[in-house]
Design an enzyme around this catalytic site. Structure first.
Site: not given
Ligand SMILES: *Cc1c(COP(=O)(O)O)cnc(C)c1O
Length: 382
Positions: A76, A155, A183, A203, A205, A241, A328
């Site tokens: 994000t 996603n 993704q 990302s 996670h 930081t 979301c």
């Molecule tokens: C999960 C996702 C995000 C947001 O990722 P975060 O690290 O949770 O902010 C943005 N774009 C896509 C395509 C996602 O699948």
């Protein structure tokens, strides 16, 4: 036979558990190697070395230079930095941005905010598979266009976009190209160079790393402004930081994903196709997204006379984690903007189901989910 409940997580597209190997790599950085990268002493030096090693590792996986990787807190934040950062730094050149109707909200909302602040945004349509036509991108580029932002894979429906072709067009036209690869990174192979991107979001996670870490690839020749001003961390583009345990975990997660990618693609594609086939056999389910150009770990449907929220709850009662679309968007009663954009009616869009597989999904899990779905769908359509 009595109903035997399993716990089956099939929502890997919304988030993943942290791989135990990643946790192990992170642990020393909480208490023993806890330094601040900006400190002049031994602790700080160690933190700097750790940070730069993680940066080099992630850069090399993307085929980028280390100074082109900016660590952030999430995809994000990376999407916000890419879009607003480029908009602010290039507004003298132009104020027009092109994106699509099926982007993640972390792309769409910054764009809408920019519109309220004097920028113009074109939201491209997609076809019934969710594909963006590169020719349409080319047609929409104007003299004042500064940025094109298109996701690598969606996603909600898993469709993989023709990023390479769009990238070439942007390169020819001299327009910055941003790709949200949250993704796809760590799941399907690609190098930034081949995609012709200038900015790319990833990302942690989503690939078995910790939450609260992401990165933005920013090509050396992109002009951009930071969103966070302060001590000048991350080449001045993201003060604060640095989250060293997070960055270490992210880099470890990337290395594992890279090493296991080929075998996981084969394994997951097989499970995915089995799920698709068995669910289509109910005669009530309609696949959403492209049948071939789709993520190896994601299946999505709309199902006749089965309401999505209800279905998720019934699956949950059977120990199964699924989604109606994006995490979301759920909680709101509005149908998904992605499903509406591919041409589903509001009713059809509300009957949606997304199952996303991952590192710990087994053939037994797939069988269990198929049985549960058959039972629910047959009962509902009686
Ligand atoms: C999960 C996702 C995000 C947001 O990722 P975060 O690290 O949770 O902010 C943005 N774009 C896509 C395509 C996602 O699948």
């Amino acid at each position: 036979m009595p109903f035997r409940k399993r716990m089956v997580y099939m929502d890997y597209a919304s988030t993943t558990p942290v791989d135990p190997r990643v946790i192990k790599a992170m642990l020393p950085y909480f208490d023993k190697k806890f330094g601040n990268t900006m400190s002049p002493h031994e602790w700080g030096m160690e933190a700097r070395e750790t940070l730069e090693t993680a940066r080099e590792e992630i850069a090399s996986l993307l085929g980028a230079a280390p100074n082109e990787i900016i660590f952030t807190s999430s995809a994000t934040e990376s999407n916000n930095l890419a879009i607003k950062g480029v908009a602010f730094a290039n507004k003298e050149r132009g104020k027009h941005i092109i994106t699509s109707k099926i982007e993640h909200l972390s792309v769409l909302e910054p764009c809408r905010w920019l519109e309220r602040n004097g920028f113009k945004v074109t939201y491209l349509d997609v076809d019934s598979y969710g594909l963006i036509d590169p020719k349409r991108v080319e047609e929409e580029i104007r003299d004042d266009t500064i940025l094109v932002s298109i996701m690598h894979a969606n996603n909600e429906i898993g469709t993989i976009e023709p990023i390479e072709e769009i990238g070439k067009i942007c390169e020819e036209k001299g327009v910055y190209f941003h790709v949200d690869a949250a993704q796809t990174f760590g799941k399907i192979p690609f190098k930034n160079r081949d995609l012709h991107v200038d900015l790319l979001t990833i990302s942690s996670h989503k690939i078995y790393g910790p939450k609260g870490v992401g990165a933005l690839y920013v090509s050396e020749d992109v002009r951009m402004e930071p969103l966070l001003h302060g001590g000048g961390h991350e080449f001045g583009l993201r003060s604060s930081t640095v989250n060293i345990p997070g960055v270490v975990g992210f880099a470890e997660a990337c290395k594992i994903a890279e090493g296991e990618m080929d075998s996981e693609i084969t394994r997951l594609t097989e499970l995915r196709d089995k799920l698709i086939q068995n669910i289509l056999e109910t005669g009530r389910a309609h696949l959403t997204g492209h049948p071939e150009k789709r993520l190896p770990n994601l299946v999505s449907f709309w199902i006749e006379s089965v309401e999505g929220e209800r279905l998720i709850m019934e699956l949950n009662e059977r120990g199964i984690a699924a989604s109606t679309g994006s995490a979301c968007a759920s909680g709101k009663l509005e149908p998904s903007h992605v499903l509406l954009a591919i041409g589903l009616s509001r009713r059809e869009a509300k009957n949606s189901l997304r199952l996303s597989l991952g590192r710990w999904t087994t053939a037994k899990d797939v069988e269990y989910v198929v049985d549960a779905l058959w039972e629910i769908i047959e009962r509902k359509s009686r």
